[in-house]
Every structure is written in C-alpha cells, then in structure tokens.
Design an enzyme around this catalytic site. Structure first.
Site, short mmCIF file in Angstrom:
data_model
loop_
_atom_site.label_atom_id
_atom_site.label_comp_id
_atom_site.label_asym_id
_atom_site.label_seq_id
_atom_site.Cartn_x
_atom_site.Cartn_y
_atom_site.Cartn_z
N VAL A 1 89.74 43.45 7.75
CA VAL A 1 89.51 42.00 7.74
C VAL A 1 90.56 41.30 8.62
CG1 VAL A 1 88.31 42.03 5.52
CG2 VAL A 1 90.80 41.78 5.55
N HIS B 1 83.16 44.08 6.51
CA HIS B 1 83.76 43.57 5.27
C HIS B 1 84.28 42.14 5.42
CE1 HIS B 1 84.52 47.90 3.57
NE2 HIS B 1 83.25 47.54 3.53
N CYS C 1 80.47 20.01 4.30
CA CYS C 1 79.83 19.26 3.21
C CYS C 1 80.82 18.57 2.28
CB CYS C 1 78.91 20.18 2.39
SG CYS C 1 79.81 21.32 1.31
N GLY D 1 91.18 56.15 11.09
CA GLY D 1 92.03 55.51 10.09
C GLY D 1 91.32 55.02 8.85
N SER E 1 89.81 56.34 4.88
CA SER E 1 89.88 57.42 3.90
C SER E 1 88.51 58.04 3.62
CB SER E 1 90.48 56.90 2.59
OG SER E 1 89.74 55.78 2.14
N ASN F 1 92.48 60.69 12.19
CA ASN F 1 93.10 60.14 10.98
C ASN F 1 94.44 60.83 10.74
OD1 ASN F 1 92.45 58.15 8.95
ND2 ASN F 1 92.49 59.78 7.44
N GLU G 1 95.51 62.14 8.12
CA GLU G 1 95.27 63.37 7.34
C GLU G 1 93.76 63.55 7.25
OE1 GLU G 1 97.07 62.03 3.74
OE2 GLU G 1 95.47 60.59 3.39
N ALA H 1 97.35 56.97 14.43
CA ALA H 1 96.38 56.36 15.35
C ALA H 1 97.05 55.89 16.64
CB ALA H 1 95.67 55.20 14.65
P1 OAD Z 1 92.30 53.35 2.96
O1 OAD Z 1 93.61 52.78 2.56
O2 OAD Z 1 91.38 53.82 1.91
O3 OAD Z 1 92.54 54.57 3.94
C1 OAD Z 1 93.39 54.47 5.04
C2 OAD Z 1 93.34 55.79 5.78
O4 OAD Z 1 94.14 55.65 6.93
C3 OAD Z 1 93.89 56.98 4.99
O5 OAD Z 1 93.00 58.09 5.11
C4 OAD Z 1 95.23 57.28 5.67
O6 OAD Z 1 95.55 58.66 5.69
C5 OAD Z 1 94.97 56.78 7.07
N1 OAD Z 1 96.17 56.34 7.78
C6 OAD Z 1 97.29 55.76 7.29
N2 OAD Z 1 98.16 55.49 8.27
C7 OAD Z 1 97.57 55.91 9.42
C8 OAD Z 1 97.96 55.92 10.79
N3 OAD Z 1 99.14 55.43 11.20
N4 OAD Z 1 97.10 56.44 11.69
C9 OAD Z 1 95.90 56.94 11.32
N5 OAD Z 1 95.48 56.96 10.04
C10 OAD Z 1 96.30 56.45 9.11
O7 OAD Z 1 91.59 52.25 3.89
P2 OAD Z 1 90.06 52.14 4.31
O8 OAD Z 1 89.45 53.49 4.45
O9 OAD Z 1 90.01 51.22 5.46
O10 OAD Z 1 87.22 47.28 1.25
O11 OAD Z 1 89.43 51.42 3.05
C11 OAD Z 1 88.08 51.12 3.07
C12 OAD Z 1 87.81 49.88 2.26
O12 OAD Z 1 88.35 50.02 0.95
C13 OAD Z 1 88.48 48.63 2.78
O13 OAD Z 1 87.79 47.99 3.81
C14 OAD Z 1 88.54 47.76 1.57
C15 OAD Z 1 89.04 48.79 0.61
O14 OAD Z 1 88.93 48.55 -0.69
C16 OAD Z 1 87.08 46.06 0.68
O15 OAD Z 1 88.01 45.31 0.50
C17 OAD Z 1 85.66 45.72 0.35
#
Ligand code: OAD
Length: 240
Positions: A89, A105, A135, A171, A173, A194, A196, A212
């Site tokens: 976001v 999102h 409004c 990046g 999960s 990613n 990991e 990243a």
């Molecule tokens: P997560 O916090 O679930 O996952 C972040 C991922 O990024 C993990 O797999 C980390 O290993 C990886 N990561 C961390 N640092 C990194 C780096 N420097 N380079 C590469 N990878 C790295 O975040 P999202 O998958 O984005 O939704 O989460 C998905 C959604 O869950 C979000 O959009 C949000 C959340 O709840 C809503 O708010 C609706």
C-alpha cells in the site's frame, strides 16, 4: 515479452518499511487482524485510523530502493509489456518511476468516502475525521483492502497472468490469497525472488534467495541482456 511482476512487503523492507510477518507475526507492534479488518474498524475506528495515519506519515520518511528502481528501469525497456501488481500500500514503485502499477490491496495515499464512494489523493491524517471534499460527510476511511474484502481489479490481473510469458514474484510470503495463487494462474514461466523460500516456493519453476535490493537489479540486468542479445540475433539473421 510480456511480464507480470507481483511484489509484496519484502521489496520495501530495505527502504525501511516493516514487513507483515517477519517480526513474530506482529506488524509495527500490532496483530494485523486488529487493524486490518472491517470488524476492527467498526469496533475501534480511532485505533485503525491512527495506525494507518502513522503508516501514511512514514511514507515521507522512506525512499525507493534499488529493487523498485530496477523494476522502473525494466518498464522503460518493456513499456506496456510489463505490469507490476503489488500487494503493498506504499507508493515506492511510483516514486521510483514505475507507471503501470496495480495496487490490489489499495493505497495509503488514497482516502475513500463510504458515503458518496469518492476517492481522493490523501497525504494528511484521517483520524481527525476530515470532511469528504466531494460530499462533506465525515466518513473517509483508508482506501485499503482489509482481510475479508475483495482485492481491487482482479479481472485485469487475471487477464495479464493469462497472457504473460513470465511471472515473477518478489518479496512476498505467499500466505495471502488471491496473490498466493497467481503462480498457478500464470501461463508462462515462473520465478520467485525472495529472502527465503516462500510458502509456495516449490510451485515456481525457479526460486532465488537473497535481499530484493541486490536480487532484483541482477535479474533485470540479466533479462535486459538476454533481450538485447535476442534482438541483435534477429537483426543479424539474413532475410528469408
Ligand atoms: P509478508 O510480511 O507476509 O512477507 C514478506 C516476505 O518478504 C517474506 O517472505 C520475507 O522473507 C520476505 N523479505 C523480507 N525482507 C526481504 C528483502 N529484503 N528482500 C526480499 N524479500 C524479503 O508480506 P506480504 O507477503 O506482502 O495484506 O503480505 C501479504 C499481505 O498480507 C499484505 O499485503 C497484507 C498482509 O496482511 C493486507 O493488509 C490485506
């Protein structure tokens, strides 16, 4: 070559924005379910607004990193053949120069009036219940898709995945749907970048691990090199 790139919180981590799940399930000290659901907002709108006000304010303290900039560079080369679909976001892709960014999102810098349905670019706070510029109702909420709500523009994303030659996930999960299923919807090759292996890492044809900020520029350089080799081979081929 048509490419769809999905990004998640990991791409913005090196800019200084916390990911959702890397600190024991807490997001900036909160359980996401207590600040990112319509139920949480109905129960304690002040808490939810303050939480997002702080996230919005934090955007002015961070900058895009090398990974965002590499994707903007890729867009310069590919034009409309690249679509960035982000779960983030924040506005770091746009500030790095990307133009074709689809926020499934929602966006922190957008406010949504639940009375008249208007959306407004917003950089200030919402916790003090400002009136809607359209409004006048004091019913502006963050234009964020919370858990239990429907992600934005999935028809566009589905079509792009269906049409793409390559899908790259960066990046994320792989725990939140529908984004976690994109690897199955993509018709072309698939690659994960990613820190990991994600929950769905084995669903990708290739998975590379690392931050990243270095993985993404390296991948973009590699791809641009391949594309330029292909176009010089094409130019060197004698006319048939
Ligand atoms: P997560 O916090 O679930 O996952 C972040 C991922 O990024 C993990 O797999 C980390 O290993 C990886 N990561 C961390 N640092 C990194 C780096 N420097 N380079 C590469 N990878 C790295 O975040 P999202 O998958 O984005 O939704 O989460 C998905 C959604 O869950 C979000 O959009 C949000 C959340 O709840 C809503 O708010 C609706």
């Amino acid at each position: 070559m048509k490419i769809v790139v999905l990004t998640g919180a990991g791409i913005s981590a090196e800019s200084g924005l916390a990911t959702f799940r890397d600190s024991g399930g807490l997001w900036e000290g909160h359980d996401p379910m207590q600040v990112a659901t319509p139920e949480a907002y109905a129960q304690d709108p002040g808490l939810v607004q303050r939480f997002y006000d702080e996230r919005r304010a934090a955007l002015s303290r961070v900058e895009p990193n090398a990974a965002h900039r590499a994707l903007a560079r890729l867009e310069v080369a590919l034009g409309d053949d690249l679509l960035v679909v982000t779960q983030n976001v924040d506005d770091l892709h746009e500030r790095a120069g990307s133009r074709r960014v689809h926020h499934i999102h929602g966006r922190l810098r957008s406010a949504w009036c639940t009375t008249c349905d208007a959306r407004h670019e917003w950089s200030g706070s919402l916790g003090d219940e400002p009136p809607c510029p359209a409004c006048g109702a004091r019913t502006l909420r963050p234009d964020i898709v919370w858990f239990g709500e429907i992600p934005y523009g999935m028809d566009v994303v589905e079509q792009a995945l269906w049409d793409c030659d390559l899908f790259v996930s960066i990046g994320t999960s792989g725990l939140v749907y529908p984004a976690a299923a994109f690897v199955h919807w993509a018709r072309g090759a698939t690659l994960e970048l990613n820190l990991e292996p994600s929950a769905g890492a084995t669903d990708f044809a290739e998975s590379r691990q690392g931050p990243a900020g270095s993985l993404v520029p390296a991948w973009v350089d590699e791809l641009l090199g391949e594309l330029s080799d292909e176009s010089s081979d094409e130019a060197a081929r004698p006319p048939s």
